[in-house]
Scaffold this motif. Structure first.
Motif, PDB file in Angstrom:
ATOM      1  N   LEU A 123      -0.020  26.427   5.161  1.00  0.00           N
ATOM      2  CA  LEU A 123      -0.222  27.615   6.133  1.00  0.00           C
ATOM      3  C   LEU A 123       0.197  28.862   5.233  1.00  0.00           C
ATOM      4  O   LEU A 123      -0.299  29.852   5.375  1.00  0.00           O
ATOM      5  CB  LEU A 123       0.803  27.288   7.141  1.00  0.00           C
ATOM      6  CG  LEU A 123       0.816  28.405   8.268  1.00  0.00           C
ATOM      7  CD1 LEU A 123      -0.686  28.165   9.010  1.00  0.00           C
ATOM      8  CD2 LEU A 123       1.796  28.119   9.443  1.00  0.00           C
ATOM      9  N   GLY A 124       1.203  28.755   4.346  1.00  0.00           N
ATOM     10  CA  GLY A 124       1.800  29.915   3.369  1.00  0.00           C
ATOM     11  C   GLY A 124       0.483  30.161   2.681  1.00  0.00           C
ATOM     12  O   GLY A 124       0.105  31.445   2.505  1.00  0.00           O
ATOM     13  N   HIS A 125      -0.162  29.164   2.061  1.00  0.00           N
ATOM     14  CA  HIS A 125      -1.423  29.749   1.160  1.00  0.00           C
ATOM     15  C   HIS A 125      -2.546  30.499   1.910  1.00  0.00           C
ATOM     16  O   HIS A 125      -3.074  31.187   1.597  1.00  0.00           O
ATOM     17  CB  HIS A 125      -1.908  28.535   0.504  1.00  0.00           C
ATOM     18  CG  HIS A 125      -1.019  27.764  -0.478  1.00  0.00           C
ATOM     19  ND1 HIS A 125      -0.333  28.440  -1.444  1.00  0.00           N
ATOM     20  CD2 HIS A 125      -0.487  26.562  -0.527  1.00  0.00           C
ATOM     21  CE1 HIS A 125       0.348  27.723  -2.099  1.00  0.00           C
ATOM     22  NE2 HIS A 125       0.557  26.370  -1.652  1.00  0.00           N
ATOM     23  N   ILE A 126      -2.724  29.994   3.081  1.00  0.00           N
ATOM     24  CA  ILE A 126      -3.841  30.515   4.136  1.00  0.00           C
ATOM     25  C   ILE A 126      -3.573  31.850   4.455  1.00  0.00           C
ATOM     26  O   ILE A 126      -4.047  32.729   4.235  1.00  0.00           O
ATOM     27  CB  ILE A 126      -3.835  29.675   5.298  1.00  0.00           C
ATOM     28  CG1 ILE A 126      -4.475  28.493   5.075  1.00  0.00           C
ATOM     29  CG2 ILE A 126      -4.870  30.479   6.093  1.00  0.00           C
ATOM     30  CD1 ILE A 126      -4.560  27.406   6.114  1.00  0.00           C
ATOM     31  N   LYS A 127      -1.971  32.134   4.796  1.00  0.00           N
ATOM     32  CA  LYS A 127      -1.584  33.498   5.300  1.00  0.00           C
ATOM     33  C   LYS A 127      -1.832  34.338   3.749  1.00  0.00           C
ATOM     34  O   LYS A 127      -1.802  35.725   4.063  1.00  0.00           O
ATOM     35  CB  LYS A 127      -0.266  33.404   5.717  1.00  0.00           C
ATOM     36  CG  LYS A 127      -0.078  32.888   7.243  1.00  0.00           C
ATOM     37  CD  LYS A 127       1.020  32.852   7.846  1.00  0.00           C
ATOM     38  CE  LYS A 127       1.018  32.256   9.116  1.00  0.00           C
ATOM     39  NZ  LYS A 127       2.428  32.416   9.772  1.00  0.00           N
ATOM     40  N   ALA A 128      -1.544  33.751   2.656  1.00  0.00           N
ATOM     41  CA  ALA A 128      -1.487  34.800   1.469  1.00  0.00           C
ATOM     42  C   ALA A 128      -2.728  35.068   1.071  1.00  0.00           C
ATOM     43  O   ALA A 128      -3.153  35.707  -0.004  1.00  0.00           O
ATOM     44  CB  ALA A 128      -0.762  34.113   0.423  1.00  0.00           C
ATOM     45  N   GLY A 129      -3.822  34.393   1.681  1.00  0.00           N
ATOM     46  CA  GLY A 129      -5.441  34.565   1.362  1.00  0.00           C
ATOM     47  C   GLY A 129      -5.718  33.802   0.060  1.00  0.00           C
ATOM     48  O   GLY A 129      -6.811  33.854  -0.493  1.00  0.00           O
TER      49      GLY A 129
ATOM     50  N   PRO B  61      -0.796  18.918  12.700  1.00  0.00           N
ATOM     51  CA  PRO B  61      -2.221  19.346  12.730  1.00  0.00           C
ATOM     52  C   PRO B  61      -2.804  19.356  11.376  1.00  0.00           C
ATOM     53  O   PRO B  61      -2.229  19.748  10.497  1.00  0.00           O
ATOM     54  CB  PRO B  61      -2.098  20.654  13.261  1.00  0.00           C
ATOM     55  CG  PRO B  61      -0.980  21.115  14.037  1.00  0.00           C
ATOM     56  CD  PRO B  61      -0.081  20.039  13.262  1.00  0.00           C
ATOM     57  N   SER B  62      -4.023  18.649  11.138  1.00  0.00           N
ATOM     58  CA  SER B  62      -4.971  18.952  10.133  1.00  0.00           C
ATOM     59  C   SER B  62      -5.779  19.943  10.114  1.00  0.00           C
ATOM     60  O   SER B  62      -6.501  20.538  11.017  1.00  0.00           O
ATOM     61  CB  SER B  62      -5.818  17.448  10.127  1.00  0.00           C
ATOM     62  OG  SER B  62      -4.958  16.430  10.002  1.00  0.00           O
ATOM     63  N   LEU B  63      -5.939  20.905   8.995  1.00  0.00           N
ATOM     64  CA  LEU B  63      -6.440  21.990   8.904  1.00  0.00           C
ATOM     65  C   LEU B  63      -7.501  21.954   7.700  1.00  0.00           C
ATOM     66  O   LEU B  63      -7.289  21.274   6.801  1.00  0.00           O
ATOM     67  CB  LEU B  63      -5.694  22.867   8.395  1.00  0.00           C
ATOM     68  CG  LEU B  63      -4.371  23.504   9.402  1.00  0.00           C
ATOM     69  CD1 LEU B  63      -3.710  24.698   8.518  1.00  0.00           C
ATOM     70  CD2 LEU B  63      -4.822  23.664  10.664  1.00  0.00           C
ATOM     71  N   TYR B  64      -8.819  22.220   8.054  1.00  0.00           N
ATOM     72  CA  TYR B  64      -9.959  22.079   7.276  1.00  0.00           C
ATOM     73  C   TYR B  64     -10.067  23.574   6.366  1.00  0.00           C
ATOM     74  O   TYR B  64     -10.154  24.619   6.870  1.00  0.00           O
ATOM     75  CB  TYR B  64     -11.322  21.839   7.911  1.00  0.00           C
ATOM     76  CG  TYR B  64     -11.156  20.375   8.430  1.00  0.00           C
ATOM     77  CD1 TYR B  64     -11.401  19.317   7.827  1.00  0.00           C
ATOM     78  CD2 TYR B  64     -10.760  20.279   9.866  1.00  0.00           C
ATOM     79  CE1 TYR B  64     -11.532  17.985   8.136  1.00  0.00           C
ATOM     80  CE2 TYR B  64     -10.714  18.844  10.340  1.00  0.00           C
ATOM     81  CZ  TYR B  64     -11.103  17.906   9.649  1.00  0.00           C
ATOM     82  OH  TYR B  64     -10.939  16.452   9.908  1.00  0.00           O
ATOM     83  N   VAL B  65      -9.929  23.552   5.073  1.00  0.00           N
ATOM     84  CA  VAL B  65      -9.728  24.583   4.376  1.00  0.00           C
ATOM     85  C   VAL B  65     -10.907  24.553   3.237  1.00  0.00           C
ATOM     86  O   VAL B  65     -11.094  23.751   2.569  1.00  0.00           O
ATOM     87  CB  VAL B  65      -8.152  24.750   3.638  1.00  0.00           C
ATOM     88  CG1 VAL B  65      -7.402  24.952   4.949  1.00  0.00           C
ATOM     89  CG2 VAL B  65      -7.780  23.813   2.936  1.00  0.00           C
ATOM     90  N   VAL B  66     -11.097  25.896   2.463  1.00  0.00           N
ATOM     91  CA  VAL B  66     -11.656  25.957   1.178  1.00  0.00           C
ATOM     92  C   VAL B  66     -11.173  26.849   0.498  1.00  0.00           C
ATOM     93  O   VAL B  66     -10.200  27.656   0.942  1.00  0.00           O
ATOM     94  CB  VAL B  66     -13.066  26.431   1.641  1.00  0.00           C
ATOM     95  CG1 VAL B  66     -13.897  25.429   2.499  1.00  0.00           C
ATOM     96  CG2 VAL B  66     -13.052  27.959   2.268  1.00  0.00           C
ATOM     97  N   ASN B  67     -11.486  26.739  -0.899  1.00  0.00           N
ATOM     98  CA  ASN B  67     -10.824  27.726  -1.893  1.00  0.00           C
ATOM     99  C   ASN B  67     -11.479  29.051  -1.349  1.00  0.00           C
ATOM    100  O   ASN B  67     -12.593  29.280  -0.984  1.00  0.00           O
ATOM    101  CB  ASN B  67     -11.224  27.474  -3.257  1.00  0.00           C
ATOM    102  CG  ASN B  67     -10.880  28.189  -4.235  1.00  0.00           C
ATOM    103  OD1 ASN B  67     -11.314  29.272  -4.348  1.00  0.00           O
ATOM    104  ND2 ASN B  67      -9.620  27.917  -5.118  1.00  0.00           N
ATOM    105  N   ALA B  68     -10.622  30.064  -1.770  1.00  0.00           N
ATOM    106  CA  ALA B  68     -10.877  31.495  -1.152  1.00  0.00           C
ATOM    107  C   ALA B  68     -12.353  32.041  -1.988  1.00  0.00           C
ATOM    108  O   ALA B  68     -12.836  32.883  -1.394  1.00  0.00           O
ATOM    109  CB  ALA B  68      -9.853  32.544  -1.754  1.00  0.00           C
TER     110      ALA B  68
END
Length: 332
Positions: free
Chosen positions: A219-225, A134-141
């Motif tokens: 995924l790990g970076h997302i869960k870590a915030g 799956p491709s996730l669309y993310v932004v810097n926190a």
């Protein structure tokens, strides 16, 4: 009558002699076929370490080593949007080199490059589709948005002032974000990197506002915030991120974007060897430990046949040829 019997005896004797002469050769050939592979198999990964390709390749290599009876070692060889490794694999004659096929190298590069030193159809044989990611669309926190709708509003308020990174021109992340831009009508600048690892370094450091990356790598970076996922490219929400809506849910029905990885071999590899690796891939992708590891990172294991993988590649080439043309994607 006696002459007829003598003729038959001569013919039978000659046939027996011919068969006995050919039999050792046939046995030797069969033994050589059964003995393959005779040395470790090199699995080229046409990208830098650290991305989804690394996770999928190493998961498959570990299980294939068991089924083939020889070590399958992963060798990362990035450069030129994967074309350096592709050219090396196409030219390989050792019978023990394969490559990790990818949406970019197999379905996109043929349309963004005017001329390639290889032909994806003539110089390679499909082995098996390993997994979809799956491709996730993310932004810097630090980017002040919580979801895709807010990101679109910010991008429209600041056209050309936001940027997104990718693992390189023609990479899955590049395609995914250009696909999003086409669907939403926003203008965000593209910053290509040489691999997912370097791209993530700048994304986490805040030098990039956004990106689309395969789920296993972030995924790990997302869960870590450290990163915020604003949407997924899947049809349905991911169990690992139940609160994150899909792009389709966010107002763009029918939108879907997943990366994929398979195995391909040089065209000179015997089909019997191709089939043996494909059988190993099917077992690898059904192996409980490998499946758990991949699904834990949201990768969806497949492990299909060479014919099924070939048909899939054709479909993907048709799809992304249009996206490349509309987005006017060009190589570095």
């Amino acid at each position: 009558m006696n002459q007829s019997i003598n003729r038959r005896q001569v013919i039978q004797t000659a046939g027996a002699l011919a068969a006995s002469t050919a039999l050792p050769g046939l046995l030797t050939s069969a033994h050589a076929q059964a003995a393959w592979p005779t040395k470790p198999i090199r699995l080229l990964v046409p990208f830098a370490p650290g991305g989804s390709s690394e996770i999928v390749a190493r998961s498959a290599a570990g299980e294939l080593s068991k089924s083939l009876g020889q070590n399958v070692f992963v060798e990362n060889k990035p450069g030129a949007s994967g074309n350096i490794a592709m050219q090396e694999c196409a030219a390989s004659t050792d019978g023990h080199t394969i490559i990790l096929g990818h949406i970019g190298t197999m379905a996109v590069n043929p349309y963004i490059y005017d001329k390639l030193p290889f032909d994806t159809e003539k110089d390679f044989k499909p082995i098996s589709l390993l997994a979809k990611v799956p491709s996730l669309y993310v932004v810097n926190a630090d980017v002040p948005v919580k979801n895709l709708k807010e990101f679109i509003a910010l991008a429209r308020a600041k056209p050309g002032q936001l940027n997104y990174g990718s693992a390189g021109n023609g990479s899955a992340g590049h395609l995914a974000f250009e696909y999003l831009k086409m669907a939403t009508g926003i203008f965000v600048l593209h910053v290509p990197y040489r691999g997912t690892g370097p791209q993530l370094t700048d994304l986490l450091a805040g030098r990039l506002e956004a990106a689309s990356v395969g789920a296993p790598a972030i995924l790990g970076h997302i869960k870590a915030g450290k990163l915020r996922c604003i949407a997924t490219g899947t049809k349905d929400r991911l169990p690992q991120l139940p609160d994150v809506p899909t792009v389709a849910e966010s107002g763009f029905p029918g939108f879907e974007m997943t990366q994929w990885y398979g195995l391909n071999a040089p065209a000179n590899m015997p089909q019997a060897h191709i089939d043996r690796i494909a059988d190993g891939c099917a077992k690898a992708m059904r192996n409980a430990q490998a499946t758990e590891r991949l699904r834990g990172d949201t990768a969806l294991p497949v492990g299909d046949t060479p014919a099924q993988y070939a048909a899939f590649i054709k479909t993907e080439q048709t799809r992304w040829k249009e996206v490349v043309a509309r987005a006017k994607i060009k190589p570095d």
